[in-house]
Design an enzyme around this catalytic site. Structure first.
Site: not given
Ligand code: NAD
Length: 440
Positions: A208, A261, A264
């Protein structure tokens, strides 16, 4: 069909829970926010996400999807518990996992029979063991459970599509039993022949961060290429197009802009860099991306200032687009925040308009003027800054815009307005990597 609870009913929990209920599973979406749960039970969506309202209503009406703030009961009534609470930026850039920890405690205290606990929240690599130990600490009757990591890759604005048609599903587990249970949840994807990648827990957590940081890096790279284009007279639009046609590179995430932005990339890059340092490695590339991104946001402010004569004092500027990207109401870490705060700090005034995100931005800037259309927002202003590439700004008439403004001054941080037209209309303008191009 499985009985499933999602704890955390935000952008990820609500979309994933709704998506999974659509495959026939019985899903409870639980949240600590009573207000959010009340809204959902009353038929209102607490977030904006295209297509979500219809899918949610369909499954709610069918009795497959329910909402509660009784998290304890939801845990007891489910075989699988997904953790999807927020993991914002914490101290020193590290991820703040306190919400995940408190959920683990509640799970430990309420576990009543075998369950699979599956984390969807983005948590630092290695957090799996920590979560397991918290559950074990409060699981005084030693009820068996398995822990799984199932990171989520959906993007706000196209979250339903991303969730229902994912490129891959990553499942990090420790044994076949829990892996098979989570695979069963995703069975319909299986039918669609979607690749399920089965890994260890720590590898799933790593995937991830590695994926998100790489995408952030790609954006920073093209932003810096755009900046150099400005100095050398090249057009970044053509540069990015040609780069993207190379299959090894791909055209995705090659759009220069005001800096990434959202909820995440900014926090995940910082958490990844912090985590790597703690583990004896410096990720120079990611640190550079973080710095480059901050510079890019400030670069946009400098451009705006230059366009209005070097000073914001008493200038009224219309900000078109507040969300960090189109098709969402999320303004977390949006580039428009830096722009607005810089203008206000230097004595300027803001008119603001976003098709969806005005309300979200009011929680950050309560005092600025919000409008319900770009026309109203741009009336009698000294300059306009396009900060989000909403479709309605792409199709905006720049002739009409010119009539509304005091003077035609435009900063297009998303490169969506035709430079030729701006020149014909005699705008004073700037953009990202295209402004000084000779236009035939
Ligand atoms: P969010 O802030 O929109 O939602 C989080 C929800 O959790 C909120 O509704 C909050 O009330 C609830 N919550 C907080 N503490 C709780 C608790 N103790 N018990 C029950 N509920 C609690 O967050 P999000 O954007 O959905 O992100 C959730 C996680 O998924 C984060 O780790 C994020 O990094 C990750 N993620 C987000 C995205 C995205 O596009 N937003 C994509 C992939 C992964």
């Amino acid at each position: 069909m499985k009985k499933i609870t999602f704890i955390g009913t935000g952008y990820v929990g609500l979309v994933s829970g709704t998506g999974i209920s659509d495959f026939g599973h019985k899903v409870i979406c639980a949240d600590i926010s009573k207000e959010k749960i009340k809204q959902l039970n009353d038929g209102f969506l607490p977030i904006y996400e295209p297509g979500l309202a219809e899918l949610l209503k369909k499954n709610f009406d069918a009795g497959r999807l329910s909402f509660t703030y009784d998290i304890k009961k939801a845990i007891r009534d489910s075989e699988i518990i997904f953790i999807a609470v927020g993991t914002p930026e914490g101290e020193d850039g590290a991820s703040d996992i306190s919400s995940v920890e408190s959920v683990a405690e509640v799970i430990g205290k309420n576990i009543n029979e075998y369950k699979v606990v599956c984390t969807k929240s983005t948590v630092p690599v290695g957090t799996g063991n920590h979560i397991k130990s918290i559950i074990n600490k409060y699981n005084i009757n030693n009820i068996p459970f398995d822990y799984v990591s199932n990171p989520e890759f959906l993007r706000e604005g196209s979250a339903i599509k991303d969730f229902l048609w994912p490129d891959r599903i990553v499942i990090g587990s420790e044994n076949k039993k829990s892996l098979d249970m989570i695979k069963e949840v995703y069975d319909p994807f299986y039918i669609n022949d979607k690749p399920i990648l089965s890994t260890s827990i720590v590898t799933a957590e790593m995937i991830k961060y590695a994926a998100n940081a790489f995408l952030a890096l790609k954006i920073s790279y093209i932003n810096e290429v755009a900046n150099l284009c400005e100095n050398l007279g090249a057009d970044v639009k053509d540069v990015a197009k040609a780069m993207g046609q190379d299959g090894r590179i791909s055209s995705k995430f090659l759009h220069p802009g005001p800096g990434y932005g959202g909820s995440c990339f900014p926090k995940d890059t910082k958490a990844f860099a912090t985590l790597s340092k703690k583990n004896g490695e410096v990720m120079h590339t990611i640190e550079a991306s973080i710095q480059s991104n901050e510079n890019q946001k400030l670069r946009m402010v400098k451009k705006m200032k230059a366009l209005v004569g070097g000073n914001f004092k008493d200038k009224r500027i219309s900000i078109l687009g507040l969300a960090f990207k189109p098709n969402t109401d999320d303004v977390r870490d949006s580039a428009s925040i830096i722009m607005i705060s810089s203008i206000i700090r230097d004595g300027g005034f803001i008119n603001a308009y976003d098709p969806i995100a005005n309300k979200s931005m009011m929680e950050i800037f309560g005092e600025i003027n919000y409008f319900n259309s770009w026309e109203e927002s741009c009336k009698d202003v000294d300059a306009v800054a396009i900060m989000t590439e909403w479709n309605e700004f792409r199709s905006m008439s720049i002739e009409r815009l010119k009539q509304l403004m005091k003077k035609p001054v435009l900063l297009d941080t998303r490169n969506i307005i035709d430079v030729k037209k701006l020149k014909v209309q005699k705008y004073k303008f700037d953009n990202v990597g295209r402004g000084i191009t000779d236009v035939n």
